[in-house]
Design a protein around this motif. Sequence first.
Motif, mmCIF file in Angstrom:
data_model
loop_
_atom_site.group_PDB
_atom_site.id
_atom_site.type_symbol
_atom_site.label_atom_id
_atom_site.label_comp_id
_atom_site.label_asym_id
_atom_site.label_seq_id
_atom_site.Cartn_x
_atom_site.Cartn_y
_atom_site.Cartn_z
ATOM 1 N N LEU A 1 166.233 30.277 27.232
ATOM 2 C CA LEU A 1 164.771 30.150 27.286
ATOM 3 C C LEU A 1 164.364 29.074 28.286
ATOM 4 O O LEU A 1 164.851 27.938 28.222
ATOM 5 C CB LEU A 1 164.234 29.794 25.900
ATOM 6 C CG LEU A 1 162.769 29.336 25.823
ATOM 7 C CD1 LEU A 1 161.813 30.484 26.181
ATOM 8 C CD2 LEU A 1 162.444 28.789 24.436
ATOM 9 N N LEU A 2 163.475 29.429 29.200
ATOM 10 C CA LEU A 2 162.840 28.481 30.119
ATOM 11 C C LEU A 2 161.394 28.341 29.683
ATOM 12 O O LEU A 2 160.629 29.301 29.743
ATOM 13 C CB LEU A 2 162.911 28.989 31.557
ATOM 14 C CG LEU A 2 164.306 29.338 32.084
ATOM 15 C CD1 LEU A 2 164.208 29.961 33.468
ATOM 16 C CD2 LEU A 2 165.198 28.106 32.115
ATOM 17 N N TYR A 3 161.018 27.141 29.231
ATOM 18 C CA TYR A 3 159.703 26.941 28.630
ATOM 19 C C TYR A 3 158.901 25.922 29.430
ATOM 20 O O TYR A 3 159.206 24.732 29.427
ATOM 21 C CB TYR A 3 159.872 26.492 27.179
ATOM 22 C CG TYR A 3 158.589 26.271 26.413
ATOM 23 C CD1 TYR A 3 157.369 26.790 26.850
ATOM 24 C CD2 TYR A 3 158.593 25.541 25.226
ATOM 25 C CE1 TYR A 3 156.202 26.582 26.149
ATOM 26 C CE2 TYR A 3 157.433 25.329 24.503
ATOM 27 C CZ TYR A 3 156.235 25.848 24.972
ATOM 28 O OH TYR A 3 155.082 25.628 24.270
ATOM 29 N N TYR A 4 157.862 26.427 30.114
ATOM 30 C CA TYR A 4 156.989 25.577 30.926
ATOM 31 C C TYR A 4 155.739 25.170 30.139
ATOM 32 O O TYR A 4 155.105 26.001 29.477
ATOM 33 C CB TYR A 4 156.545 26.308 32.189
ATOM 34 C CG TYR A 4 157.533 26.248 33.329
ATOM 35 C CD1 TYR A 4 157.413 25.309 34.344
ATOM 36 C CD2 TYR A 4 158.599 27.150 33.383
ATOM 37 C CE1 TYR A 4 158.324 25.254 35.385
ATOM 38 C CE2 TYR A 4 159.518 27.105 34.431
ATOM 39 C CZ TYR A 4 159.367 26.160 35.429
ATOM 40 O OH TYR A 4 160.273 26.112 36.458
ATOM 41 N N ALA A 5 155.392 23.895 30.235
ATOM 42 C CA ALA A 5 154.137 23.387 29.687
ATOM 43 C C ALA A 5 153.878 22.033 30.330
ATOM 44 O O ALA A 5 154.749 21.473 31.007
ATOM 45 C CB ALA A 5 154.208 23.254 28.167
ATOM 46 N N LYS A 6 152.683 21.508 30.138
ATOM 47 C CA LYS A 6 152.380 20.169 30.642
ATOM 48 C C LYS A 6 153.271 19.154 29.925
ATOM 49 O O LYS A 6 153.705 19.403 28.790
ATOM 50 C CB LYS A 6 150.905 19.841 30.414
ATOM 51 C CG LYS A 6 149.951 20.715 31.219
ATOM 52 C CD LYS A 6 148.510 20.353 30.928
ATOM 53 C CE LYS A 6 147.560 21.232 31.717
ATOM 54 N NZ LYS A 6 146.138 20.922 31.435
ATOM 55 N N PRO A 7 153.556 18.019 30.549
ATOM 56 C CA PRO A 7 154.406 17.017 29.897
ATOM 57 C C PRO A 7 153.903 16.667 28.498
ATOM 58 O O PRO A 7 152.698 16.471 28.294
ATOM 59 C CB PRO A 7 154.308 15.815 30.845
ATOM 60 C CG PRO A 7 154.027 16.425 32.188
ATOM 61 C CD PRO A 7 153.160 17.613 31.907
ATOM 62 N N ASN A 8 154.810 16.639 27.540
ATOM 63 C CA ASN A 8 154.511 16.305 26.142
ATOM 64 C C ASN A 8 153.591 17.322 25.463
ATOM 65 O O ASN A 8 152.961 17.003 24.452
ATOM 66 C CB ASN A 8 153.884 14.905 26.034
ATOM 67 C CG ASN A 8 154.763 13.819 26.630
ATOM 68 O OD1 ASN A 8 155.968 13.790 26.382
ATOM 69 N ND2 ASN A 8 154.168 12.941 27.439
ATOM 70 N N SER A 9 153.514 18.529 26.010
ATOM 71 C CA SER A 9 152.648 19.558 25.425
ATOM 72 C C SER A 9 153.423 20.801 24.971
ATOM 73 O O SER A 9 152.811 21.802 24.623
ATOM 74 C CB SER A 9 151.564 19.971 26.441
ATOM 75 O OG SER A 9 150.701 18.888 26.717
ATOM 76 N N HIS A 10 154.752 20.730 24.986
ATOM 77 C CA HIS A 10 155.540 21.870 24.530
ATOM 78 C C HIS A 10 155.382 22.026 23.018
ATOM 79 O O HIS A 10 155.459 21.058 22.265
ATOM 80 C CB HIS A 10 157.017 21.681 24.879
ATOM 81 C CG HIS A 10 157.282 21.682 26.344
ATOM 82 N ND1 HIS A 10 157.128 20.556 27.133
ATOM 83 C CD2 HIS A 10 157.694 22.680 27.186
ATOM 84 C CE1 HIS A 10 157.445 20.853 28.388
ATOM 85 N NE2 HIS A 10 157.785 22.137 28.445
#
Length: 347
Positions: free
Chosen positions: A174-183
Amino acid sequence: MQNILRFISNNLFHHRDLSGYFEPVIQVIKPAWRSGFFRAQVKGIRVLGENALKITLKPERKWPTHTAGQHISLTIVQQGRLISRVFTIASGAKKLKETGLFDLVIRTHDKGNFTPYLGELAMNSWVNISNPMGEFIFDEQSNHTTLLAGGSGITPFIAMLNDLQTNMHQHVHLLYYAKPNSHLLVDVLEKLLTRLPNFSFELLNRNEHGSFSKFVSIEHTDELLVCGPEAMYVEAEEFCKSRQIPIRAEHFQAIKPTKPLNEAARFTVKLNHGDLEISNRDSLLSEFQSHNKPVTYGCGMGICHQCQCVKKKGIVKDMRDGRLSDNSEELIQLCVSQAVTDLELEL
């Protein structure tokens, strides 16, 4: 006999079936009961972080069991209006079978027309849900699957992974993109590492890590599954096409009005049986009547909800306060709605 009852209901009671006419009476006994909908009871609301909620629902027994990766339309009452949005179920069929519950994980927006009200739902209150929908499900025949998620697009993958068997032979990355500290749901992903021996994940953000392509092992990817914003889907589609990797996706995008709101324009409405060209200068109900399109209606003032229908796609303006809908599926009233873009309706 069913055709006769439907004819009587449509022409005398302005409803698709007789049960809809008695809806207010039935709701005294069964809160939130509505013809054509399922009921679900709110069993938990948890704040996951900034602008994110986890809502746990208990659907009524007759609700069909979903497959991990599918979505539903969630309907709530706000200021006397029924408003709906589509959300992917964030838990699998295994949890539903064991507990009778399922989860929705939802990003909230302070200025949105729907999500700000979700935190106000009371425990044990009732909402309405649709049938499970969609064909974005995990292929158990794939030996090496790469998952690409963006933001709240993690939800179908959480459901899929939770339903995978412990002794699975598939390798899933799994490659999971989100803003820093927003996963979201990182604790759930970490627990899955101990249960699924061939599962791994990476938490990424665009500014620090750039394109996902350098994290994809072409030799160990039989299929790429994508859920995220439109830009992510476009990039993934181009990547897979150039490398001949199969891709399946569930992507979301916002659309904006193509014309200024005060400018006269004509739009196409896609209906169950053909298309119709209408003006944006009058209500949808008036436009349909001018084209001799048979439509169920009552007061014509937005009070009785008898001209209510499902908007599948497109943006409408509420003539009472000028509020614009978004592009997702929701219930609208034809008598107080004007077209702002091309539409797809289910009458």
